[in-house]
Design an enzyme around this catalytic site. Structure first.
Site, PDB file in Angstrom:
ATOM      1  N   ARG A   1       8.034   2.608   5.521  1.00  0.00           N
ATOM      2  CA  ARG A   1       6.999   2.957   4.543  1.00  0.00           C
ATOM      3  C   ARG A   1       5.611   2.841   5.160  1.00  0.00           C
ATOM      4  O   ARG A   1       4.709   3.616   4.841  1.00  0.00           O
ATOM      5  CB  ARG A   1       7.123   2.042   3.315  1.00  0.00           C
ATOM      6  CG  ARG A   1       8.278   2.408   2.399  1.00  0.00           C
ATOM      7  CD  ARG A   1       8.495   1.344   1.325  1.00  0.00           C
ATOM      8  NE  ARG A   1       7.315   1.138   0.514  1.00  0.00           N
ATOM      9  CZ  ARG A   1       7.017   1.848  -0.567  1.00  0.00           C
ATOM     10  NH1 ARG A   1       7.817   2.851  -0.950  1.00  0.00           N
ATOM     11  NH2 ARG A   1       5.932   1.597  -1.276  1.00  0.00           N
TER      12      ARG A   1
ATOM     13  N   GLY B   1       0.715   5.418  -0.364  1.00  0.00           N
ATOM     14  CA  GLY B   1      -0.663   5.629   0.059  1.00  0.00           C
ATOM     15  C   GLY B   1      -1.602   6.278  -0.933  1.00  0.00           C
ATOM     16  O   GLY B   1      -2.798   6.407  -0.636  1.00  0.00           O
ATOM     17  N   GLY B   2      -1.124   6.706  -2.104  1.00  0.00           N
ATOM     18  CA  GLY B   2      -1.999   7.365  -3.059  1.00  0.00           C
ATOM     19  C   GLY B   2      -3.140   6.479  -3.539  1.00  0.00           C
ATOM     20  O   GLY B   2      -4.308   6.881  -3.544  1.00  0.00           O
ATOM     21  N   LYS B   3      -2.824   5.246  -3.909  1.00  0.00           N
ATOM     22  CA  LYS B   3      -3.858   4.317  -4.361  1.00  0.00           C
ATOM     23  C   LYS B   3      -4.766   3.914  -3.197  1.00  0.00           C
ATOM     24  O   LYS B   3      -5.963   3.687  -3.384  1.00  0.00           O
ATOM     25  CB  LYS B   3      -3.221   3.083  -5.007  1.00  0.00           C
ATOM     26  CG  LYS B   3      -2.469   3.372  -6.301  1.00  0.00           C
ATOM     27  CD  LYS B   3      -1.930   2.083  -6.906  1.00  0.00           C
ATOM     28  CE  LYS B   3      -1.145   2.372  -8.174  1.00  0.00           C
ATOM     29  NZ  LYS B   3       0.125   3.078  -7.902  1.00  0.00           N
TER      30      LYS B   3
ATOM     31  N   ASP C   1       4.914  -9.334   5.652  1.00  0.00           N
ATOM     32  CA  ASP C   1       5.458  -9.779   4.370  1.00  0.00           C
ATOM     33  C   ASP C   1       4.285 -10.259   3.517  1.00  0.00           C
ATOM     34  O   ASP C   1       3.644 -11.257   3.825  1.00  0.00           O
ATOM     35  CB  ASP C   1       6.454 -10.916   4.596  1.00  0.00           C
ATOM     36  CG  ASP C   1       7.190 -11.312   3.319  1.00  0.00           C
ATOM     37  OD1 ASP C   1       6.672 -11.029   2.216  1.00  0.00           O
ATOM     38  OD2 ASP C   1       8.266 -11.913   3.428  1.00  0.00           O
TER      39      ASP C   1
ATOM     40  N   ALA D   1       0.779  -1.237   0.000  1.00  0.00           N
ATOM     41  CA  ALA D   1       0.000   0.000   0.000  1.00  0.00           C
ATOM     42  C   ALA D   1       0.814   1.292   0.000  1.00  0.00           C
ATOM     43  O   ALA D   1       0.375   2.295  -0.563  1.00  0.00           O
ATOM     44  CB  ALA D   1      -0.950   0.004   1.198  1.00  0.00           C
ATOM     45  N   ALA D   2       1.967   1.324   0.663  1.00  0.00           N
ATOM     46  CA  ALA D   2       2.713   2.579   0.789  1.00  0.00           C
ATOM     47  C   ALA D   2       3.218   3.036  -0.588  1.00  0.00           C
ATOM     48  O   ALA D   2       3.498   2.198  -1.448  1.00  0.00           O
ATOM     49  CB  ALA D   2       3.880   2.387   1.757  1.00  0.00           C
TER      50      ALA D   2
ATOM     51  N   ASP E   1       0.035  -3.868  -6.032  1.00  0.00           N
ATOM     52  CA  ASP E   1       0.838  -2.839  -6.709  1.00  0.00           C
ATOM     53  C   ASP E   1       2.294  -3.141  -6.377  1.00  0.00           C
ATOM     54  O   ASP E   1       2.871  -2.572  -5.457  1.00  0.00           O
ATOM     55  CB  ASP E   1       0.413  -1.459  -6.211  1.00  0.00           C
ATOM     56  CG  ASP E   1       1.073  -0.339  -6.977  1.00  0.00           C
ATOM     57  OD1 ASP E   1       1.209  -0.455  -8.203  1.00  0.00           O
ATOM     58  OD2 ASP E   1       1.466   0.659  -6.345  1.00  0.00           O
TER      59      ASP E   1
ATOM     60  N   CYS F   1       5.112  -0.186 -12.156  1.00  0.00           N
ATOM     61  CA  CYS F   1       5.528   1.081 -12.761  1.00  0.00           C
ATOM     62  C   CYS F   1       6.700   0.848 -13.697  1.00  0.00           C
ATOM     63  O   CYS F   1       7.653   1.632 -13.725  1.00  0.00           O
ATOM     64  CB  CYS F   1       5.910   2.091 -11.686  1.00  0.00           C
ATOM     65  SG  CYS F   1       4.565   2.520 -10.576  1.00  0.00           S
TER      66      CYS F   1
END
Length: 240
Positions: free
Chosen positions: A68, A45-47, A96, A42-43, A112, A167
């Site tokens: 993070r 945190g935008g998504k 983990d 998650a970090a 992600d 990405c």
């Protein structure tokens, strides 16, 4: 791209800046108000914030890095009302993700995954993953990504959606990971998942993004001088 959260009342920040391409995995998940959602990596945190804007029933946000995860916690405290967090609708953990303990629990799962992060690698010297001291880490990324996606598939409830995003433009970290994991999930865990067709995104966002037209799986946003969105985001939505 700007996410707006309101007027900034109660000391909360009212907008969050992120790359427009980063919203595509969230949109692909198609989160509904009665869904439980797992954000496995998650970090920063935008998504995660974008997922919460969908007003899901429950969100588990996880990141294995303690630092993070602390950053993610600060983001949530800066944007999400306290009662939303204390009512048990958001759970923040630092585990983990390869060994996620909950099987068949979530309607939607976002993976992600960590990757070579092409844009940052081109523009930043500090901690660049293409530095020779990080060669082993870079070579091990597809294995890490595969294990995270497999964990995400196991965490999804029957009929749920899993979105895998990165990405990077690397096919080895994108299509190859998805293809390998679908086979492993079927043979080792009896999980039958199919890749969803996301070509509708090309029509909806044709004026915003430049899509790679020959991607074998999912959708790939390409950097372009006239619409320089990125990092490039590959998302493959799997329905199981």
């Amino acid at each position: 791209m700007t996410l707006f959260f309101g007027s900034g009342a109660r000391g909360l920040l009212d907008y969050y800046l992120l790359d427009a391409a980063s919203l595509l995995p969230v949109l692909a998940l198609d989160v509904q108000s009665d869904h439980s959602v797992l954000d496995l990596c998650a970090a920063p945190g935008g998504k995660t914030l974008a997922l919460l804007m969908g007003d899901c029933r429950f969100l588990a946000a996880n990141d294995p890095s303690v630092s993070r995860c602390n950053r993610l916690r600060r983001v949530l405290h800066s944007y999400i009302p306290g009662e939303f967090r204390t009512e048990g609708r958001v759970r923040l953990t630092s585990r983990d993700g390869r060994d996620w303990p909950e099987d068949a629990m979530y309607d939607r799962v976002l993976v992600d995954a960590p990757c070579t992060t092409d844009r940052h690698s081109l523009l930043e010297e500090e901690n660049n993953i293409f530095h020779r001291t990080r060669t082993r880490e870079r070579h091990n990324l597809p294995l890490l990504q595969s294990r995270l996606l497999l964990s995400g598939l196991r965490a999804a409830a029957p009929g749920g959606y899993v979105v895998y995003s990165t990405c990077t433009l690397s096919a080895l970290q994108n299509e190859c990971v998805v293809e390998q994991v679908l086979g492993l999930a079927a043979s080792e865990y009896g999980i039958r998942a199919e890749v969803c067709d996301l070509r509708c995104f090309r029509e909806i966002f044709r004026k915003t993004f430049h899509f790679h037209l020959d991607a074998r799986l999912g959708e790939l946003v390409l950097p372009h001088l006239t619409a320089n969105h990125g990092p490039p985001c590959t998302c493959a939505s799997c329905e199981g």
